[in-house]
Write an enzyme that holds these catalytic residues in place. Structure first.
Site, PDB file in Angstrom:
ATOM      1  N   GLU B  87      18.113  15.295 -30.693  1.00 32.55           N
ATOM      2  CA  GLU B  87      17.318  16.501 -30.923  1.00 32.55           C
ATOM      3  C   GLU B  87      17.215  16.764 -32.428  1.00 32.55           C
ATOM      4  O   GLU B  87      16.750  17.807 -32.847  1.00 32.55           O
ATOM      5  CB  GLU B  87      17.912  17.703 -30.187  1.00 32.55           C
ATOM      6  N   CYS B 119      20.977  17.660 -25.205  1.00 27.43           N
ATOM      7  CA  CYS B 119      22.160  16.794 -25.289  1.00 27.43           C
ATOM      8  C   CYS B 119      22.143  15.620 -24.326  1.00 27.43           C
ATOM      9  O   CYS B 119      23.081  14.836 -24.311  1.00 27.43           O
ATOM     10  CB  CYS B 119      23.431  17.617 -25.082  1.00 27.43           C
ATOM     11  N   THR B 160      30.793  24.381 -33.178  1.00 29.74           N
ATOM     12  CA  THR B 160      30.890  23.093 -32.486  1.00 29.74           C
ATOM     13  C   THR B 160      29.789  22.090 -32.839  1.00 29.74           C
ATOM     14  O   THR B 160      29.986  20.889 -32.645  1.00 29.74           O
ATOM     15  CB  THR B 160      30.858  23.309 -30.953  1.00 29.74           C
ATOM     16  N   ARG B 207      25.777  33.465 -22.430  1.00 27.04           N
ATOM     17  CA  ARG B 207      26.580  33.076 -21.269  1.00 27.04           C
ATOM     18  C   ARG B 207      25.765  32.347 -20.195  1.00 27.04           C
ATOM     19  O   ARG B 207      26.334  31.683 -19.330  1.00 27.04           O
ATOM     20  CB  ARG B 207      27.243  34.323 -20.667  1.00 27.04           C
ATOM     21  N   THR B 209      24.235  29.769 -20.554  1.00 26.06           N
ATOM     22  CA  THR B 209      24.431  28.325 -20.707  1.00 26.06           C
ATOM     23  C   THR B 209      25.555  27.804 -19.814  1.00 26.06           C
ATOM     24  O   THR B 209      25.693  26.598 -19.650  1.00 26.06           O
ATOM     25  CB  THR B 209      24.777  27.936 -22.165  1.00 26.06           C
ATOM     26  N   HIS B 242      29.820  15.927 -20.339  1.00 29.37           N
ATOM     27  CA  HIS B 242      29.300  16.452 -21.603  1.00 29.37           C
ATOM     28  C   HIS B 242      30.282  17.484 -22.142  1.00 29.37           C
ATOM     29  O   HIS B 242      30.852  18.272 -21.380  1.00 29.37           O
ATOM     30  CB  HIS B 242      27.918  17.073 -21.408  1.00 29.37           C
ATOM     31  N   LYS B 247      36.803  23.589 -23.169  1.00 24.27           N
ATOM     32  CA  LYS B 247      36.992  24.322 -21.906  1.00 24.27           C
ATOM     33  C   LYS B 247      36.019  23.878 -20.799  1.00 24.27           C
ATOM     34  O   LYS B 247      36.421  23.679 -19.654  1.00 24.27           O
ATOM     35  CB  LYS B 247      36.753  25.815 -22.187  1.00 24.27           C
ATOM     36  N   ASN B 274      30.823  18.886 -30.883  1.00 23.92           N
ATOM     37  CA  ASN B 274      29.789  18.526 -29.917  1.00 23.92           C
ATOM     38  C   ASN B 274      28.712  17.733 -30.639  1.00 23.92           C
ATOM     39  O   ASN B 274      27.935  18.299 -31.403  1.00 23.92           O
ATOM     40  CB  ASN B 274      29.200  19.801 -29.295  1.00 23.92           C
ATOM     41  N   SER B 304      20.520  20.695 -22.196  1.00 25.04           N
ATOM     42  CA  SER B 304      19.929  22.003 -21.923  1.00 25.04           C
ATOM     43  C   SER B 304      18.460  21.854 -21.612  1.00 25.04           C
ATOM     44  O   SER B 304      17.789  20.964 -22.105  1.00 25.04           O
ATOM     45  CB  SER B 304      20.119  22.921 -23.133  1.00 25.04           C
TER      46      SER B 304
END
Lengths: 137, 354
Positions: B87, B119, B160, B207, B209, B242, B247, B274, B304
């Site tokens: 990207e 991603c 990240t 959130r 995501t 991914h 977490k 990331n 995404s």
């Protein structure tokens, strides 16, 4: 700008892959390619891809850069003696200027050399970094 | 369960060479929270990899591609496709893939294109390479996922968003170091993260995501593939998901029944961040770096917008002889120069100098 695009395009083989020449008469390796052997002065047009391995012959660190390179200061330019013989001038990368030493083994990497402003092309080419993560071949 | 969604190539294929690249600079999360947060509280990961001034998605792809070639040991002129998923392609119009192909010395007779799907562009390229080789149209195809991810200064993503990538050469199964056993893709129109044309930084749904995007797509893809192939978590040696942080992959792994040990070799976001299109596949690469013949590996990416590619691989004897023909992911992780936020804004061109 257009003339510059053609100039850079012609150099892509040597810039991207260290493509030089081998003299069919005396077997000298030639870089950059010049079609006449600098050793025996006879025609030499056989493409030859250099390994990218060499060592720092001498170097200098630039704090005041020529146009197009201002963004990269301070950076180190070295004369690199390639294992096949040719000596080439190139920037060093992934190394702090104070860590560079004469005789340091280096390997070729392809990096961004500069961009022609915000609207022009981005020029990629060879630089050298300390040997260790080698995929030069 | 009968297979409905699982895809198989017409002839067996696998990975014959793989290679990664991670830039040497590291920005600790504590540096970002020092500038934007409330003191020294840290962030979601320890530190992230940052590209130097002369690096971008093209140069990262070239280094990864050369490493993949070293392991594959093939003539680059035999590669019939070079696909780069990212990207952060340096040009809006002009392929990254042609620069990469010229740099590694392919013949001009090959397919080349850039892919974009947040991603998961890297695994999309891998699926396409599997298709091309699996259909017999090509002996070898190269798939790359690489990014120099952008994060808006001060945004949660800045902690990240990192730089790095991985390349694969897909070829016939009999030459493979890991053989593909099956794959599938699961996508939907879910706007959890996006970047409009001419915008420098991406936007995201906060959130949103999480559950409807990351977890829904990864779990749906993994459940369908494992269910149709008759496999359970315990049938795998390792799994890679991914990794936008630490977490999320840990949680999705647990929900799917995987243990911490199965995830451990491929979960590297805590120390490199990331790497977007490079994230799942660099975790896969780190797993191949330690895997043994006979190991079964699950990889599930997430992009995404949104979607997941899931694939099952089986490691062969060839891995052990090819592994050390290129640097390991651990070698790149060990090559580390810590930078502060000031150097970071310079390296990532976040200050206006003219």
């Amino acid at each position: 700008m257009e003339g510059k695009v053609a100039h850079d395009w012609r150099l892509r083989g040597q810039r991207y892959r260290l493509e030089g020449e081998e003299c069919p008469h005396c077997k000298a390796k030639i870089f950059p390619p010049r079609d006449i052997c600098p050793e025996c002065k006879r025609p030499a047009k056989e493409p030859y891809r250099l390994s990218g391995r060499g060592e720092v012959y001498t170097f200098s660190t630039l704090n005041s850069a020529p146009e197009g390179f201002e963004n990269y200061t301070p950076y180190t330019v070295a004369l690199v003696k390639l294992e096949e013989g040719p000596m080439i001038t190139a920037q060093l990368t992934d190394v702090a200027p104070e860590d560079v030493r004469i005789g340091m083994p280096v390997e070729m990497v392809t990096r961004k050399l500069r961009a022609q402003g915000d609207e022009g092309t981005i020029i990629y080419g060879y630089k050298f970094r300390p040997t260790g993560l080698g995929h030069a071949h | 369960m009968a297979e409905r969604w699982t895809m198989h190539p017409q002839r067996p294929v696998g990975i014959i060479g793989y290679g990664s690249y991670v830039p040497m600079y590291r920005l600790p999360n504590t540096e970002i929270s020092r500038i934007w947060g409330s003191g020294d509280e840290g962030g979601p990961i320890k530190e992230k990899a940052v590209a130097g001034l002369d690096e971008d998605t093209i140069t990262i792809s070239i280094e990864a591609a050369r490493n993949a070639l070293s392991r594959a040991g093939i003539d680059p002129e035999d590669i019939r496709a070079v696909w780069v998923g990212s990207e952060s392609h340096p040009y809006a119009v002009k392929p990254s893939s042609t620069v990469v192909a010229e740099a590694i010395g392919t013949s001009p007779f090959h397919l080349a294109a850039d892919l974009e799907f947040a991603c998961k562009a890297g695994t999309e390229a891998l699926q396409a390479a599997i298709g091309l080789v699996g259909a017999g149209m090509a002996e070898y195809a190269m798939a790359i996922g690489a990014d120099t991810a952008q994060g808006r200064p001060g945004d949660a993503l800045e902690y990240t968003a990192a730089c790095g990538g991985t390349a694969f050469i897909v070829g016939p199964a009999e030459e493979a170091l890991a053989i593909l056993r099956g794959s599938l893709s699961f996508v939907s129109d879910t706007p959890d993260f996006w970047r409009r044309a001419y915008q420098h930084y991406p936007s995201h749904g906060g959130r949103f995501t999480g559950e409807p995007a990351y977890f829904h797509h990864i779990q749906s893809a993994a459940d369908a593939l494992m269910g149709e192939m008759g496999l359970e978590a315990k049938d795998f040696t390792y799994a890679i998901f991914h990794q936008p942080n630490v977490k999320f992959p840990q949680r999705v792994g647990k929900r799917l029944g995987f243990t911490k040990e199965q995830l451990e070799p491929g979960l590297i976001s805590n120390i490199i961040g990331n790497t977007y299109a490079g994230a799942a596949i660099t975790g896969f690469s780190a797993t191949l770096d330690i895997a043994k013949p006979g190991d079964r590996i699950l990889m599930v990416s997430f992009g995404s917008g949104a979607g997941s590619d899931a694939s099952v691989w089986e490691v062969t004897e060839a891995l052990e002889e090819r592994r050390h023909k290129a640097p390991l992911v651990a070698d790149y992780i060990a090559r580390r120069v810590e930078i502060d936020y000031g150097l970071y804004v310079r390296y990532r061109s976040k200050i206006l100098v003219k």
